[in-house]
Write an enzyme that holds these catalytic residues in place. Structure first.
Site, PDB file in Angstrom:
ATOM      1  N   TYR A  77     -37.789  22.869  32.163  1.00  0.00           N
ATOM      2  CA  TYR A  77     -36.644  22.353  33.415  1.00  0.00           C
ATOM      3  C   TYR A  77     -35.494  21.432  32.573  1.00  0.00           C
ATOM      4  O   TYR A  77     -34.638  21.864  32.470  1.00  0.00           O
ATOM      5  CB  TYR A  77     -37.335  21.456  34.272  1.00  0.00           C
ATOM      6  CG  TYR A  77     -36.257  21.065  35.550  1.00  0.00           C
ATOM      7  CD1 TYR A  77     -35.719  22.025  36.315  1.00  0.00           C
ATOM      8  CD2 TYR A  77     -36.069  19.610  35.607  1.00  0.00           C
ATOM      9  CE1 TYR A  77     -34.761  21.494  37.216  1.00  0.00           C
ATOM     10  CE2 TYR A  77     -35.192  19.126  36.503  1.00  0.00           C
ATOM     11  CZ  TYR A  77     -34.503  20.243  37.466  1.00  0.00           C
ATOM     12  OH  TYR A  77     -33.794  19.656  38.334  1.00  0.00           O
ATOM     13  N   LYS A 115     -31.701  22.728  31.933  1.00  0.00           N
ATOM     14  CA  LYS A 115     -30.635  21.643  32.193  1.00  0.00           C
ATOM     15  C   LYS A 115     -29.850  21.118  31.076  1.00  0.00           C
ATOM     16  O   LYS A 115     -28.455  21.102  31.140  1.00  0.00           O
ATOM     17  CB  LYS A 115     -31.282  20.557  33.220  1.00  0.00           C
ATOM     18  CG  LYS A 115     -31.747  20.923  34.559  1.00  0.00           C
ATOM     19  CD  LYS A 115     -30.522  21.599  35.333  1.00  0.00           C
ATOM     20  CE  LYS A 115     -30.937  21.735  36.761  1.00  0.00           C
ATOM     21  NZ  LYS A 115     -29.885  22.471  37.744  1.00  0.00           N
TER      22      LYS A 115
END
Length: 247
Positions: free
Chosen positions: A154, A158
């Site tokens: 994640y 990002k």
């Protein structure tokens, strides 16, 4: 100037809250082009409330051919977007790096990063010609300071979004186009459906405000960065964290 907002991930809790804010009391020529994937039923109430101002599209952003077909449909059937807001992401999978799921990571990159690149390449030329545009992404407070454990996939995806924002911001500023991010702390939405309750509760307890974020906390910051008044703000990642991440 009539505004056309292209929102990917529009069926999310944040997306629907943002659409409500953008269309509430907006001029009747304001148009939202809203992408979802297999969940357009979530948009039914908004479509009923804003007839003619909301068009929905069912597109799998993990498939590059379908993304390319999507931008072709938009070019043929819709006004050129003045605003592009990219919100899609898969729910966070909390797992140790030794159990890293490469296929899931690749899927994350397709949905969050590669689709964003392809859509930006499609919509930015018209913004350049118009000498106006707003591009906005949603990042995460996990990229500010020390991220929590077991979130490598994640955080990497990002972080790639953050690099894209900075690069586009400096390249397109001279054309009146701003490119920014909001970076919320943990936000209590459907996005957390795979996150253990203990982690969600611990995040709320650790936040200086004693709770997690909600879409109602984050959307006003997004609306500001999309506004005419934010025309001299570009390349920023704005934390919306209740003080849990400060820059």
């Amino acid at each position: 100037m009539a505004y056309t907002y292209l929102i990917t991930g529009a069926t999310s809790d944040v997306g629907r809250t943002l659409i409500e804010r953008l269309l509430h009391n907006a001029p009747t020529d304001t148009l939202v082009l809203a992408q979802g994937c297999g969940d357009l039923a979530k948009m039914a109430e908004l479509c009923r409330r804003y007839p003619g101002q909301l068009r929905t599209y069912d597109v799998d952003l993990s498939d590059r051919a379908k993304v390319d077909a999507f931008v072709e449909v938009l070019a043929a059937d819709a006004p050129a977007p003045t605003h592009f807001i990219h919100l899609p992401a898969l729910p966070v999978v909390n797992t140790k790096f030794k159990a890293f799921d490469q296929r899931r990571f690749d899927l994350d990159l397709e949905i969050e990063v590669h689709s964003a690149v392809r859509i930006c390449k499609a919509v930015l030329p018209a913004m350049v010609r118009a000498k106006f545009g707003r591009v906005l992404f949603i990042q995460t407070s996990y990229t500010i300071g020390c991220p929590p454990k077991n979130t490598a996939a994640y955080v990497m995806a990002k972080s790639a979004i953050g690099g894209l924002v900075k690069s586009l911001a400096v390249e397109y500023a001279k054309f009146g186009i701003t490119v920014n991010c909001v970076a919320p702390s943990m936000m209590e939405t459907h996005f957390l459906k795979d996150t253990p309750d203990l982690i969600v509760q611990a995040a709320a307890e650790d936040n200086p405000m004693g709770r997690n974020a909600t879409p109602a906390d984050v959307v006003p910051a997004m609306a500001f960065l999309l506004s005419d008044e934010a025309g001299f703000i570009t390349g920023v990642t704005l934390p919306v964290t209740g003080g849990s991440a400060i820059v």
